[in-house]
Design an enzyme around this catalytic site. Structure first.
Site, PDB file in Angstrom:
ATOM      1  N   ASP A   1      38.039  44.564  43.487  1.00  7.27           N
ATOM      2  CA  ASP A   1      38.158  45.844  42.788  1.00  7.27           C
ATOM      3  C   ASP A   1      39.608  46.341  42.813  1.00  7.27           C
ATOM      4  OD1 ASP A   1      35.386  45.777  42.505  1.00  7.27           O
ATOM      5  OD2 ASP A   1      35.055  46.951  44.323  1.00  7.27           O
TER       6      ASP A   1
ATOM      7  N   GLU B   1      33.617  31.857  41.744  1.00  9.35           N
ATOM      8  CA  GLU B   1      33.081  32.217  40.426  1.00  9.35           C
ATOM      9  C   GLU B   1      33.679  31.322  39.339  1.00  9.35           C
ATOM     10  OE1 GLU B   1      32.569  36.965  41.591  1.00  9.35           O
ATOM     11  OE2 GLU B   1      34.390  36.231  40.607  1.00  9.35           O
TER      12      GLU B   1
ATOM     13  N   ASN C   1      37.022  35.189  41.170  1.00 11.58           N
ATOM     14  CA  ASN C   1      37.494  34.535  42.384  1.00 11.58           C
ATOM     15  C   ASN C   1      37.260  33.029  42.228  1.00 11.58           C
ATOM     16  OD1 ASN C   1      34.794  33.890  43.231  1.00 11.58           O
ATOM     17  ND2 ASN C   1      34.598  35.914  44.163  1.00 11.58           N
TER      18      ASN C   1
END
Length: 308
Positions: free
Chosen positions: A260, A195, A192
């Protein structure tokens, strides 16, 4: 694309397995003991989290999903095994009778998350060690996903990436932490924005994201990179091309597990031979459904067909 044909594709997920527990109820007043809400709990439910949620999303798409992780002998481990079996996720687990599975307890009042409590042990207790079953699982996979929540399971990820490359597998990593060098020689990373910028530094606009993304691709010998940006969509970068996708929906209720869903959708499209840009477009649609749901969830074929 014929979604009904996905059952012939095998995707292995290796990473940190968790159980998500939800206590939910109604809030009607504030406590006299402290300025906190009082929740009358009327429901308690469990969902598979972490790498397990990636595998569950793959199964919801109809893919043959295999999960490799570490599990305990406690009550919650038994629950998660039952949930995975019910959803036909194949598993290869390492066990310890004294080990407890990682758990995230979320308390919801009036459908709003009020508190999250995490339960986990020393990260070294969750390390997944290579064995012949895991080697065979990787060898027979179309795609290998590494779902890294920085809980210890992937402490030896370099060994697994080397093994997957030996068998010429597509390698997708959902990364965490302050060091992405351990993911060198993977195919694609799906960080993301937070990150991503934690590794490459501040990126004020899409042009900077693309520039820094291409540099990261070169440094880590990747094929591509997908940077997810919540309600701002995602940026897809390869060595010679880039694309910014706007979010399909602005109605974001809960981003829990959305990453996920993205990595499962991307891997599914790559497994059937599509390129990273087609895969990301599919994943963007899947994510738009996921963020409208409360808590850890999966996106089904039926839901995706409605967006087609």
């Amino acid at each position: 694309m014929n979604l009904a044909s996905l059952s012939k594709y095998k995707i292995t997920v290796i990473g940190d397995l968790m159980i998500d527990e939800y206590w939910s109820g109604q809030v009607n007043r504030i406590s006299s003991e402290a300025p906190v809400p009082i929740i009358k709990i009327d429901e308690n439910r469990y969902r598979v989290g972490g790498a397990g949620n990636v595998a569950m999303n793959l199964r919801a798409l109809g893919v043959n999903a295999r999960l490799v992780s570490c599990i305990g002998k406690d009550k919650e481990s038994s629950i998660i095994k039952r949930l995975l079996k019910k959803n036909k996720v194949s598993t290869i687990f390492t066990f310890s009778k004294n080990k407890k599975i990682i758990k995230k307890l979320r308390i919801l009042g009036n459908n709003q998350q009020i508190l999250r409590a995490d339960f986990e042990e020393d990260h070294k207790n969750y390390i997944v060690h290579k064995n012949q079953k895991i080697i065979n699982c990787i060898k027979t996979s179309d795609v290998v996903i590494f779902s890294d929540y920085n809980k210890g399971s992937l402490s030896k990820i370099e060994e697994f990436i080397k093994l997957a490359n030996k068998y010429k597998k597509i390698i997708i990593v959902d990364p965490k932490g302050n060091d992405f060098k351990k993911y060198k020689n993977a195919t694609t990373l799906t960080p993301n924005l937070a990150e991503f910028t934690n590794i490459v530094g501040e990126a004020k606009n899409n042009n900077q994201i693309i520039k820094k993304g291409k540099k990261l691709i070169k440094e880590l010998n990747l094929t591509s990179l997908i940077v997810t940006k919540g309600d701002k969509g995602m940026t897809i970068i390869s060595k010679n091309k880039s694309l910014n996708l706007q979010s399909v929906t602005q109605e974001v209720y809960d981003v829990t597990g959305a990453g996920d869903t993205v990595i499962a959708a991307v891997s599914t499209f790559l497994a059937i031979g599509k390129d990273i840009f087609e895969a990301a477009n599919f994943a963007n649609k899947a994510a738009s459904i996921s963020v409208k749901k409360i808590g850890t969830s999966v996106v089904t074929i039926k839901e995706l067909k409605k967006l087609a």
